[in-house]
Design an enzyme around this catalytic site. Sequence first.
Site, PDB file in Angstrom:
ATOM      1  N   ASP A 261       4.821  -1.641  41.667  1.00 58.29           N
ATOM      2  CA  ASP A 261       5.664  -0.718  42.412  1.00 58.29           C
ATOM      3  C   ASP A 261       5.909  -1.403  43.765  1.00 58.29           C
ATOM      4  O   ASP A 261       5.253  -2.396  44.107  1.00 58.29           O
ATOM      5  CB  ASP A 261       5.005   0.650  42.587  1.00 58.29           C
ATOM      6  CG  ASP A 261       6.040   1.729  42.910  1.00 58.29           C
ATOM      7  OD1 ASP A 261       7.144   1.369  43.380  1.00 58.29           O
ATOM      8  OD2 ASP A 261       5.753   2.921  42.714  1.00 58.29           O
ATOM      9  N   TRP A 262       6.854  -0.872  44.514  1.00 61.25           N
ATOM     10  CA  TRP A 262       7.305  -1.584  45.710  1.00 61.25           C
ATOM     11  C   TRP A 262       6.207  -1.639  46.778  1.00 61.25           C
ATOM     12  O   TRP A 262       5.857  -0.633  47.382  1.00 61.25           O
ATOM     13  CB  TRP A 262       8.580  -0.924  46.215  1.00 61.25           C
ATOM     14  CG  TRP A 262       9.837  -1.535  45.650  1.00 61.25           C
ATOM     15  CD1 TRP A 262      10.923  -1.942  46.376  1.00 61.25           C
ATOM     16  CD2 TRP A 262      10.153  -1.840  44.285  1.00 61.25           C
ATOM     17  NE1 TRP A 262      11.878  -2.491  45.540  1.00 61.25           N
ATOM     18  CE2 TRP A 262      11.432  -2.451  44.263  1.00 61.25           C
ATOM     19  CE3 TRP A 262       9.482  -1.714  43.070  1.00 61.25           C
ATOM     20  CZ2 TRP A 262      12.046  -2.896  43.088  1.00 61.25           C
ATOM     21  CZ3 TRP A 262      10.087  -2.149  41.895  1.00 61.25           C
ATOM     22  CH2 TRP A 262      11.346  -2.723  41.927  1.00 61.25           C
TER      23      TRP A 262
END
Length: 721
Positions: A261-262
């Site tokens: 995920d970012w």
Amino acid sequence: MKRKNTLNAFILACFVISVQVKAQQKNDPAIDAKVEALLKQLSLEEKITMIHGNSSFTSGGVPRLGIPEITTSDGPHGVRPEHGRDWVLDNNGKDSSTYLPVGLSLASTWNPALGYQFGAVLGSEAKWRGKDIILGPGINILRTPLNGRNFEYMSEDPFLISKMVVGYIKGVQDQGISACIKHYLANNQEIRRDGINVEMSERALREIYLPGFKAAVVEGGANTLMGAYNRFRGEYCTYNDYLINKILKGEWNFQGLVMSDWGAIHSTKEALLGGADLEMGTDIGHPAKTFNEFYFATPALQMVKSGEVKESVIDDKVRRILRVMFKTNMIAATRTPGAFSTTEHAVVAKKVAEEAIILLKNKANVLPLSKSNLKTIAVIGANANRKNAMGGGSSQVRPRYEVTPLEGIRACVANTAGVTFAQGYTVARKWKPDPKLVTEAVEAAKKAEVAVVFGGWVHGYNYSIWSDNAYDAEGIDKPNMNMPFGQDELISAVIDANPNTIVVLFGGGPLDITKWEGKAKAILQVGYPGQEGGHAITEVLFGDVNPSGKLTFTWPQKLEDSPAHKLGEYPGDSLNVHYKEDVFVGYRYFDTYKVKPQFAFGHGLSYSTFDYKDIRLSKSGNEVTATFSLSNIGTKAGAEVVQLYVKDIKASVKRPEKELKAFEKVFLEPGETRQVKLNLPEDSFKFFDEKSNQWKLEPGKFEVLVGASSADIKLKKSISL
Ligand code: BGC
């Protein structure tokens, strides 16, 4: 002696572990050969370029060998507005994609075929926009009503998720685009999502939290998967050796790529070895500040050069990336163009919205409204003319249009009835009613034959409740289950002024409606119904569409009734959250512990009546087939979602009262009868045995229950296995 033998035989039988057929992703030797040929030509530096982001939504390519960048885009219910290379919203107008109903709404249709159509729209639009991976679907379990991202997810039930997610992924990937299943695993709250450590039993993991992901990988063939921000049993999910290396890549033989995920990677060596393949994020949020300094950039290069990490570790990641590229025609191939924001796609958005709307209550058949008789309607509530598409965080969409309920109703009765609108409440940082707005609403309701109040949660834009009063949004959970903005007082006053009041609730989950539910005649739950939502809601209100959606979660009366809050922990302390409720999530808890919900899992009414009859069970080995007849004895064509639950009469461990193991959405004309046949493979009767660390079928009696919801069982029969 005889008794002892029988007992021994019983004990032995209890420990018979049925042969486990390995459910795995398949290798593709032809693609693997191409991957190996290309891998040989890549320098170490080029390989490193490919395993980290080089802008907010792309990862590096190698032009000399024709290897492109990978372009990703959110999200789960529409292709996100363009962000350019560095998070700047592009306003050129070419990014107005179709806004489909959110994941929770899609699942409320209980129609896997619609999942495929939904995915196909996303895949086609992503392709048209030059994206390679669409960052969805999100399938985390609805563990607590408060999770700010429940609207993006599907259900509290792993079986329902498993069935809905496969169609979605196939729909996307048949367009030649990759789906990205997220967030693996246990990202069930937004509070402290960046670091909270989730502790749960192996049984809860296997029975509740893994099955959706397993179905997505093994049956859906998902090409990519996104790790969750949080930790699981002490290690970050994105490079959690057990979750990624052992289960995903080991047990399920996942061939695709795991992206973070970012900003979810926090170290180089652990993440490289823990199974993450691609580090994504923005340079702004990253401690490194530049993409070249990402953990999987220069630090990774140095580690391989110094011998601390073997190059073969990087090779495995690059192989996975190349495999996905070949599978989706990114290298040495051309793609079909895809289509963008078309009328056909809007039709799918509308169809999903229509089938997703749930009729929770309809006393004295106050619904549907009559278009020919009704002359005055009061539409009340800010949600009646609020647009939702650009809300919720990363899943926001900027559609060409979004039909609000007020527009839908006005268009429908333009020539037949007068519509007045009263705002009723302000979406603002306050919980108290606004007396002036309530008075206006009451006056409008008094003057009309029917009042329709549009309330519920609101979809917030930013990552903070208080910056724009958002409730269903990423990065933050709801503070409680109470109706915001003084809606309790408003709805009560409107019902008192006009008993013919219909309440339409928006949002990603339940609210405490106990203050007025008893006196409300009709209640609809509409989730976030996409760009055609206003039309779909209107059609249901006026009976042009017969509602057929069913709840995918249990609607508690009070927050304290829900298991994470009663038996488990939420949101945990600053470090850990223990899922003490174990497998008793959702209806598994309410049914077993005899807690009466406001509305049960699987509940949803129709304008028709369905009659269930004559259940028969047949058996082949330990596979059971249930057959029964279903008739539409009402006057309208409609659909019923028939649900089949299994109950283990006696088990050596505490099992839920019943568990969903099959369902079908059956469309019937008035007077029509169908024989419904539902299959229960052997796995339907097993539980995960922590002693042997295996799924186990304990011989004995099982009850097969067929119903219209988990609380409305119409037929049952038992069988011995
Ligand atoms: C979200 C992901 C999303 C990513 C990229 C993250 O904050 O958790 O679901 O795909 O951002 O926008």
